[in-house]
Design a protein around this motif. Structure first.
Motif, mmCIF file in Angstrom:
data_model
loop_
_atom_site.group_PDB
_atom_site.id
_atom_site.type_symbol
_atom_site.label_atom_id
_atom_site.label_comp_id
_atom_site.label_asym_id
_atom_site.label_seq_id
_atom_site.Cartn_x
_atom_site.Cartn_y
_atom_site.Cartn_z
ATOM 1 N N CYS A 115 34.209 -2.729 11.994
ATOM 2 C CA CYS A 115 35.187 -3.349 12.909
ATOM 3 C C CYS A 115 35.915 -4.547 12.315
ATOM 4 C CB CYS A 115 34.572 -3.733 14.257
ATOM 5 S SG CYS A 115 33.971 -5.426 14.434
ATOM 6 N N LEU A 116 35.598 -5.002 11.103
ATOM 7 C CA LEU A 116 36.310 -6.136 10.532
ATOM 8 C C LEU A 116 37.745 -5.763 10.190
ATOM 9 C CD1 LEU A 116 36.217 -9.045 9.598
ATOM 10 C CD2 LEU A 116 35.328 -8.278 7.399
ATOM 11 N N ASP A 117 37.990 -4.525 9.776
ATOM 12 C CA ASP A 117 39.339 -4.093 9.425
ATOM 13 C C ASP A 117 40.297 -4.234 10.598
ATOM 14 O OD1 ASP A 117 38.172 -3.417 7.019
ATOM 15 O OD2 ASP A 117 39.341 -1.581 6.808
ATOM 16 N N SER A 118 39.866 -3.806 11.781
ATOM 17 C CA SER A 118 40.748 -3.857 12.943
ATOM 18 C C SER A 118 41.114 -5.298 13.303
ATOM 19 C CB SER A 118 40.084 -3.169 14.139
ATOM 20 O OG SER A 118 38.878 -3.827 14.489
ATOM 21 N N LEU A 119 40.177 -6.218 13.143
ATOM 22 C CA LEU A 119 40.458 -7.620 13.451
ATOM 23 C C LEU A 119 41.425 -8.222 12.442
ATOM 24 C CD1 LEU A 119 36.823 -8.740 14.353
ATOM 25 C CD2 LEU A 119 38.688 -8.258 15.937
ATOM 26 N N LEU A 120 41.263 -7.881 11.166
ATOM 27 C CA LEU A 120 42.173 -8.400 10.146
ATOM 28 C C LEU A 120 43.573 -7.818 10.306
ATOM 29 C CD1 LEU A 120 39.809 -8.361 7.037
ATOM 30 C CD2 LEU A 120 40.614 -10.358 8.304
ATOM 31 N N LEU A 121 43.671 -6.553 10.679
ATOM 32 C CA LEU A 121 44.983 -5.969 10.951
ATOM 33 C C LEU A 121 45.662 -6.667 12.118
ATOM 34 C CD1 LEU A 121 44.226 -2.155 10.495
ATOM 35 C CD2 LEU A 121 45.594 -3.600 8.991
ATOM 36 N N SER A 154 37.109 -13.802 12.933
ATOM 37 C CA SER A 154 37.060 -12.348 12.776
ATOM 38 C C SER A 154 35.734 -11.920 12.162
ATOM 39 C CB SER A 154 38.221 -11.880 11.890
ATOM 40 O OG SER A 154 39.457 -12.210 12.463
ATOM 41 N N PHE A 155 35.292 -12.634 11.143
ATOM 42 C CA PHE A 155 34.012 -12.307 10.512
ATOM 43 C C PHE A 155 32.855 -12.493 11.494
ATOM 44 C CE2 PHE A 155 30.235 -13.518 8.073
ATOM 45 C CZ PHE A 155 30.132 -12.422 7.219
ATOM 46 N N PHE A 156 32.922 -13.557 12.296
ATOM 47 C CA PHE A 156 31.850 -13.815 13.262
ATOM 48 C C PHE A 156 31.803 -12.724 14.334
ATOM 49 C CE2 PHE A 156 30.526 -15.690 17.336
ATOM 50 C CZ PHE A 156 29.233 -16.065 17.017
ATOM 51 N N ILE A 157 32.969 -12.299 14.829
ATOM 52 C CA ILE A 157 33.006 -11.239 15.838
ATOM 53 C C ILE A 157 32.477 -9.934 15.258
ATOM 54 C CG2 ILE A 157 34.537 -9.828 17.271
ATOM 55 C CD1 ILE A 157 36.312 -12.273 17.597
ATOM 56 N N SER A 158 32.864 -9.621 14.017
ATOM 57 C CA SER A 158 32.375 -8.413 13.367
ATOM 58 C C SER A 158 30.862 -8.478 13.175
ATOM 59 C CB SER A 158 33.073 -8.222 12.025
ATOM 60 O OG SER A 158 32.570 -7.102 11.340
ATOM 61 N N GLY A 209 32.788 -1.452 22.457
ATOM 62 C CA GLY A 209 33.914 -0.718 21.901
ATOM 63 C C GLY A 209 35.216 -1.070 22.582
ATOM 64 N N ALA A 210 35.159 -1.255 23.930
ATOM 65 C CA ALA A 210 36.370 -1.622 24.664
ATOM 66 C C ALA A 210 36.857 -3.015 24.272
ATOM 67 C CB ALA A 210 36.098 -1.562 26.161
ATOM 68 N N ILE A 211 35.897 -3.923 24.015
ATOM 69 C CA ILE A 211 36.290 -5.289 23.642
ATOM 70 C C ILE A 211 36.769 -5.348 22.197
ATOM 71 C CG2 ILE A 211 35.454 -7.647 23.339
ATOM 72 C CD1 ILE A 211 33.517 -7.124 25.657
ATOM 73 N N VAL A 212 35.932 -4.835 21.281
ATOM 74 C CA VAL A 212 36.249 -4.921 19.856
ATOM 75 C C VAL A 212 37.443 -4.034 19.497
ATOM 76 C CG1 VAL A 212 35.339 -4.536 17.536
ATOM 77 C CG2 VAL A 212 33.880 -5.503 19.292
ATOM 78 N N GLY A 213 37.593 -2.905 20.208
ATOM 79 C CA GLY A 213 38.721 -2.027 19.929
ATOM 80 C C GLY A 213 39.931 -2.317 20.784
ATOM 81 N N GLY A 214 39.704 -2.640 22.082
ATOM 82 C CA GLY A 214 40.831 -2.840 22.989
ATOM 83 C C GLY A 214 41.589 -4.132 22.755
ATOM 84 N N VAL A 215 40.869 -5.215 22.487
ATOM 85 C CA VAL A 215 41.541 -6.505 22.273
ATOM 86 C C VAL A 215 42.429 -6.487 21.032
ATOM 87 C CG1 VAL A 215 41.156 -8.957 21.816
ATOM 88 C CG2 VAL A 215 39.771 -7.783 23.542
ATOM 89 N N PRO A 216 41.959 -5.995 19.861
ATOM 90 C CA PRO A 216 42.868 -5.908 18.712
ATOM 91 C C PRO A 216 44.081 -5.018 18.955
ATOM 92 C CG PRO A 216 40.608 -5.740 17.975
ATOM 93 C CD PRO A 216 40.572 -5.670 19.468
ATOM 94 N N VAL A 217 43.873 -3.874 19.606
ATOM 95 C CA VAL A 217 45.012 -2.986 19.888
ATOM 96 C C VAL A 217 46.018 -3.676 20.805
ATOM 97 C CG1 VAL A 217 45.690 -0.841 21.018
ATOM 98 C CG2 VAL A 217 43.724 -0.863 19.482
ATOM 99 N N ILE A 254 48.535 0.509 10.178
ATOM 100 C CA ILE A 254 48.014 0.494 11.548
ATOM 101 C C ILE A 254 48.058 1.893 12.155
ATOM 102 C CG2 ILE A 254 48.533 -0.289 13.892
ATOM 103 C CD1 ILE A 254 49.289 -2.976 12.737
ATOM 104 N N CYS A 255 49.192 2.573 11.978
ATOM 105 C CA CYS A 255 49.313 3.930 12.528
ATOM 106 C C CYS A 255 48.295 4.875 11.899
ATOM 107 C CB CYS A 255 50.735 4.453 12.302
ATOM 108 S SG CYS A 255 52.009 3.564 13.227
#
Length: 315
Positions: A115-121, A154-158, A209-217, A254-255
């Motif tokens: 999940c670190l990639d999604s936060l950095l993006l 981002s690192f801490f969240i991951s 998943g909703a938090i780590v995936g939904g918030v970055p999106v 991203i796509c």
């Protein structure tokens, strides 16, 4: 393959079978004729990813012209790609070469750091948003202190998400069927193998998943909505093209990353075939990190100039 305690032999309740020390990664295919092809494919993608990502990191750190927030996040994305692919692909290569499918319990837990990639993006999308929508205040907003804090956050969240996955999996009990129909250990796959009650773990998995995936999106969608609105207000067509071309590389990554990732989980919800999902997941777990250096360097003159200077010094 499995080590059970004496109590697991004496009793038949599935919740007592807690002594599993190894899992079986079924991989992409069990056809012996395809194994050399898969070995060559994964080895090539791994070497290309390592070389390209290391070159990006080297170019950013060695060239003072690239000491900007955008390239700072790009170098961190490259290091995250190196870390993730190094926990999955080498194990695939070893299993194919030795004709085994086993992975230790500890090795399975190590592969849960994601999940670190999604936060950095998301941070890179925010950087483009500030650069295009607030260009006069860019240097004030995106100062080195804020960039460092965002990167640490981002690192801490991951790390926190990974610790939740580790605690979730460590509390599960597994029976004799520990075959993972994938080429790396995925939390949903591990939940399917558990013989204990997985309802709380499933709820936790969906929430994280909703938090780590939904918030970055959501952050990426907001940033690019504002970017598109700012570009639309530009009067000249040349100015619109120039503004859009600056963030086209990031948008394509991203796509590619989210498109294939969402496609895997949607297809797994519709179709019961886990093997097809494993094949598609190769795109966002292995192919996307491999393509990132090419996408960001081929259309970026600053990166190409830095790489050319490195090559001149080395020759």
């Amino acid at each position: 393959l499995f080590s059970f305690s004496k109590s697991c032999i004496m009793y038949t309740e599935p919740q007592n079978l807690t002594g599993v020390t190894e899992f079986l990664l079924l991989g992409l295919s069990e056809d012996p004729e395809l194994q050399p092809l898969l070995f060559g494919l994964f080895l090539s993608m791994y070497l290309i990813t390592m070389a390209g990502s290391l070159l990006i990191v080297l170019a950013v750190t060695s060239d003072s012209h690239l000491h900007t927030p955008m390239y700072f996040f790009l170098s961190n994305l490259s290091m995250a790609d190196i870390g993730f692919i190094s926990t999955t692909v080498p194990k695939i290569l070893v299993n194919i070469q030795t004709q085994t499918k086993s992975i230790t319990y500890v090795g399975c837990l190590i592969q849960l750091f994601v999940c670190l990639d999604s936060l950095l993006l998301t941070l890179m999308a925010y950087d483009w948003f500030v650069a295009i929508c607030h260009p006069l205040h860019y240097t004030v907003i995106m100062n080195p202190c804020l960039c460092g804090l965002l990167d640490l956050l981002s690192f801490f969240i991951s790390l926190l998400n990974s610790q939740l996955n580790l605690s979730m999996v460590s509390q599960l009990t597994f029976c004799t069927d520990v075959k993972i129909p994938h080429f790396f250990s995925d939390p949903p796959q591990l939940l399917n193998l558990a013989c204990s009650d997985t309802y709380p773990n499933t709820i936790l998995l969906y929430c994280t998943g909703a938090i780590v995936g939904g918030v970055p999106v959501s952050g990426i969608l907001f940033s690019y909505t504002q970017i598109a609105s700012s570009i639309w207000r530009i009067s000249s067509s040349g100015g619109k093209y120039k503004a859009f071309s600056t963030c086209s590389s990031h948008l394509s990554v991203i796509c590619l990353f989210y498109g294939t990732g969402i496609g895997v989980y949607l297809s797994s919800a519709i179709s019961p075939s886990a093997r097809k999902g494993a094949v598609v997941s190769v795109v966002y777990t292995v192919a996307t990190p491999m393509l990132n250096p090419f996408i960001y360097s081929l259309r970026n003159r600053d990166i190409k100039r830095a790489l050319q200077r490195i090559l001149r010094r080395s020759t």
